[in-house]
Design an enzyme around this catalytic site. Structure first.
Site, PDB file in Angstrom:
ATOM      1  CG  ASP A  20      -1.892  -1.273   1.429  1.00  0.00           C
ATOM      2  OD1 ASP A  20      -2.373  -1.518   0.297  1.00  0.00           O
ATOM      3  OD2 ASP A  20      -1.969  -1.912   2.289  1.00  0.00           O
ATOM      4  CE  LYS A  23       3.163  -2.529  -4.499  1.00  0.00           C
ATOM      5  NZ  LYS A  23       2.653  -2.174  -3.033  1.00  0.00           N
ATOM      6  N   GLY A  47      -4.096  -4.264  -3.996  1.00  0.00           N
ATOM      7  CA  GLY A  47      -5.423  -3.527  -4.365  1.00  0.00           C
ATOM      8  C   GLY A  47      -4.610  -2.148  -4.841  1.00  0.00           C
ATOM      9  CG  HIS A  48      -1.729  -2.167  -7.564  1.00  0.00           C
ATOM     10  ND1 HIS A  48      -1.054  -2.989  -8.329  1.00  0.00           N
ATOM     11  CD2 HIS A  48      -1.289  -2.376  -6.187  1.00  0.00           C
ATOM     12  CE1 HIS A  48      -0.078  -3.780  -7.629  1.00  0.00           C
ATOM     13  NE2 HIS A  48      -0.250  -3.459  -6.524  1.00  0.00           N
ATOM     14  CD  GLN A 230       0.830  -8.616  -2.404  1.00  0.00           C
ATOM     15  OE1 GLN A 230       1.677  -9.345  -2.971  1.00  0.00           O
ATOM     16  NE2 GLN A 230      -0.391  -8.419  -2.890  1.00  0.00           N
TER      17      GLN A 230
HETATM   18  P1  IMP Z   1      -2.185 -12.900   1.711  1.00  0.00           P
HETATM   19  O1  IMP Z   1      -1.321 -12.328   0.507  1.00  0.00           O
HETATM   20  O2  IMP Z   1      -3.791 -12.569   1.369  1.00  0.00           O
HETATM   21  O3  IMP Z   1      -1.759 -14.234   1.973  1.00  0.00           O
HETATM   22  O4  IMP Z   1      -2.008 -12.099   3.120  1.00  0.00           O
HETATM   23  C1  IMP Z   1      -0.881 -12.236   3.822  1.00  0.00           C
HETATM   24  C2  IMP Z   1      -0.167 -10.819   4.406  1.00  0.00           C
HETATM   25  O5  IMP Z   1      -0.098 -10.040   3.452  1.00  0.00           O
HETATM   26  C3  IMP Z   1      -1.663 -10.275   5.317  1.00  0.00           C
HETATM   27  O6  IMP Z   1      -1.014  -9.491   6.335  1.00  0.00           O
HETATM   28  C4  IMP Z   1      -2.113  -9.065   4.434  1.00  0.00           C
HETATM   29  O7  IMP Z   1      -2.882  -8.155   4.834  1.00  0.00           O
HETATM   30  C5  IMP Z   1      -0.782  -8.694   3.653  1.00  0.00           C
HETATM   31  N1  IMP Z   1      -1.339  -8.117   2.202  1.00  0.00           N
HETATM   32  C6  IMP Z   1      -1.333  -8.899   1.030  1.00  0.00           C
HETATM   33  N2  IMP Z   1      -1.627  -8.176   0.064  1.00  0.00           N
HETATM   34  C7  IMP Z   1      -1.442  -7.058   0.402  1.00  0.00           C
HETATM   35  C8  IMP Z   1      -1.671  -5.734  -0.268  1.00  0.00           C
HETATM   36  O8  IMP Z   1      -1.650  -5.514  -1.328  1.00  0.00           O
HETATM   37  N3  IMP Z   1      -1.461  -4.606   0.487  1.00  0.00           N
HETATM   38  C9  IMP Z   1      -0.990  -4.736   1.982  1.00  0.00           C
HETATM   39  N4  IMP Z   1      -0.852  -5.870   2.493  1.00  0.00           N
HETATM   40  C10 IMP Z   1      -1.024  -6.855   2.000  1.00  0.00           C
HETATM   41 MG    MG Z   2      -2.887  -1.575  -1.915  1.00  0.00          MG
END
Ligand code: IMP
Ligand code: MG
Length: 431
Positions: A20, A23, A47-48, A230
């Site tokens: 977040d 990007k 989530g872009h 991420q």
């Molecule tokens: P997963 O990727 O859904 O398995 O989540 C694993 C960890 O990564 C969790 O703490 C999520 O909140 C975090 N996470 C996954 N995708 C994002 C993102 O796009 N932005 C921020 N945190 C993320």
């Molecule tokens: Mg995001």
């Protein structure tokens, strides 16, 4: 010259914190100059968010570059592709006047993420004593199937009978796992075999050899933009394990996740917020006290683009930033959301961590100890003026420039961009 030495440019954009970082916006700004925009890891957990005029677009799978007419958008082998989410997003983009036709390609080698992966993700989060706080999009279970050598790839859809049997096996396996986890409700995922096969031909028309396409484009002098998802601290190897996502979010993942050699990469841009946020479980050393946390969350609209969860907010973590610069090999830094700090009278930057063994300047491998560190803060005066309309570095308030100078010194990386608002125009480019 080796074959890898190409004439084009290949810029990798990665998150330097816990995701977040903005990007999506940075990729949107750079996409004007690119010919191909490619994702190399993750899935619909991303989530872009991109703002165009009064409109807001949130992309989970399709690269944010889709908003630029005529640009090719690719999803590399490193992505876990949820075909249902993918076409939902594809059709929604088309309905809003973005024409994805002929511009989107998915790797033949990409792994499919299916409805049962999502069920497994949620069932595990519900029962495990070690909750990760995932996005519930099935990411972990899909990557487990990949490295367990039982996943289904896009190319496997070519032979319909084989695809059917792979899907049936996958579903049966998931059903056994779900039963072990005490989850009997399959929430309609029994239909996923038929529903996935129904998307087979549509998906195959978009399937391509992503590595080969990028290689040829580079040879032809084109510009490639690789969009990370991420952030560094969520990398499965380099992040705060086990509170991480299941892929390599760092720059090394770009080559492996798109099928190009690392020598083809020419620039690595790290995106970092002027402060920090984290969503999901796991330590956040520079977390703000509750009142300030609330204030920054409101100022920065810090709620998850995928899950809507409130993000925890903290001061800029110089220890993590320096680590990010090193493990990614950053050649430049994009600082985002500087304007969020406009009204604060005083700012802090963590420069080291106080631990029981002494003061540490390096990001620790031990996630448990990271949860107990006390950051060593350096205090800087706030600028208490709006930066939203500034377009040149020299027009920034004195204290804002000093703040940026300090971030640059700490990371030993030149700042090439500063974002001062959600709009495309709210950007300072430093050449
Ligand atoms: P997963 O990727 O859904 O398995 O989540 C694993 C960890 O990564 C969790 O703490 C999520 O909140 C975090 N996470 C996954 N995708 C994002 C993102 O796009 N932005 C921020 N945190 C993320
Ligand atoms: Mg995001």
């Amino acid at each position: 010259m080796s074959d890898a030495a190409s004439m084009g440019r290949c810029t990798v954009v990665v998150g330097g914190q816990w995701g977040d970082e903005g990007k999506g916006k940075i990729v949107d700004v750079l996409a004007w100059e690119a010919d191909i925009i490619a994702r190399f890891q993750g899935g619909a957990n991303a989530g872009h968010t991109v703002h165009v005029g009064e409109e807001e677009f949130i992309f989970h799978l399709i690269p944010s570059g889709i908003l630029h007419p005529g640009k090719r958008c690719l999803m590399g082998n490193g992505v876990v592709l949820d075909p249902f989410q993918f076409f939902k997003e594809y059709d929604a983009a088309a309905a809003r006047g973005v024409d994805p036709e002929g511009r989107v390609g998915v790797s033949l080698r990409a792994q499919l993420l299916l409805p049962y992966h999502r069920l497994l993700d949620r069932a595990r989060e519900g029962t495990s004593p070690q909750k990760i706080g995932t996005t519930g999009r099935g990411i972990g279970p899909a990557y487990e199937d990949k490295v367990g050598r039982r996943g289904i790839r896009v190319v496997d859809l070519k032979d319909e009978a084989r695809a059917r049997s792979l899907l049936e096996e996958g579903l049966a396996r998931a059903r056994r796992r779900l039963a072990e986890l005490g989850q009997a409700d399959l929430e309609g995922s029994e239909e996923c075999v038929g529903e996935t096969l129904a998307l087979r031909e549509r998906l195959l028309t978009l399937a391509t050899d992503v590595g080969l396409e990028i290689h040829r484009a580079l040879k032809a002098g084109k510009m490639i933009l690789m969009e990370g998802a991420q952030g560094t601290a969520l990398d499965v190897d380099h992040g705060t394990y086990p509170y991480v996502t299941s892929s390599n979010t760092t720059a090394g993942g770009a080559a492996a996740g798109c099928g190009i050699g690392p020598t083809a990469i020419t620039d690595i841009l790290g995106v970092m917020k002027a402060y920090i946020t984290r969503v999901g479980e796991g330590p956040l050393p520079t977390a703000l006290p509750p009142d300030m946390d609330e204030k920054v969350r409101t100022l920065g609209a810090e709620f998850g683009a995928t899950t809507g969860r409130p993000r925890r907010c903290g001061w800029f973590d110089g220890v993590l930033a320096r680590y990010s610069a090193r493990v990614n090999g950053l050649t430049g830094l994009a600082i985002t959301k500087l304007d969020v700090l406009d009204t604060l009278p005083e700012l802090s930057i963590a420069t080291a961590y106080r631990m029981p063994e002494g003061v540490a300047e390096e990001f620790p491998a031990d996630t448990g100890s990271l949860g107990k560190v006390e950051p060593v803060y350096e205090k800087l005066p706030g600028w208490e003026a709006s930066t939203k309309d500034v377009r040149k570095l020299e027009d920034l308030p004195y204290h804002a420039r000093s703040y940026l100078d300090r971030l640059q010194e700490i990371t030993v990386t030149p700042i090439t961009m500063v974002s001062v608002g959600t709009r495309r125009s709210q950007i300072i480019r430093v050449s």
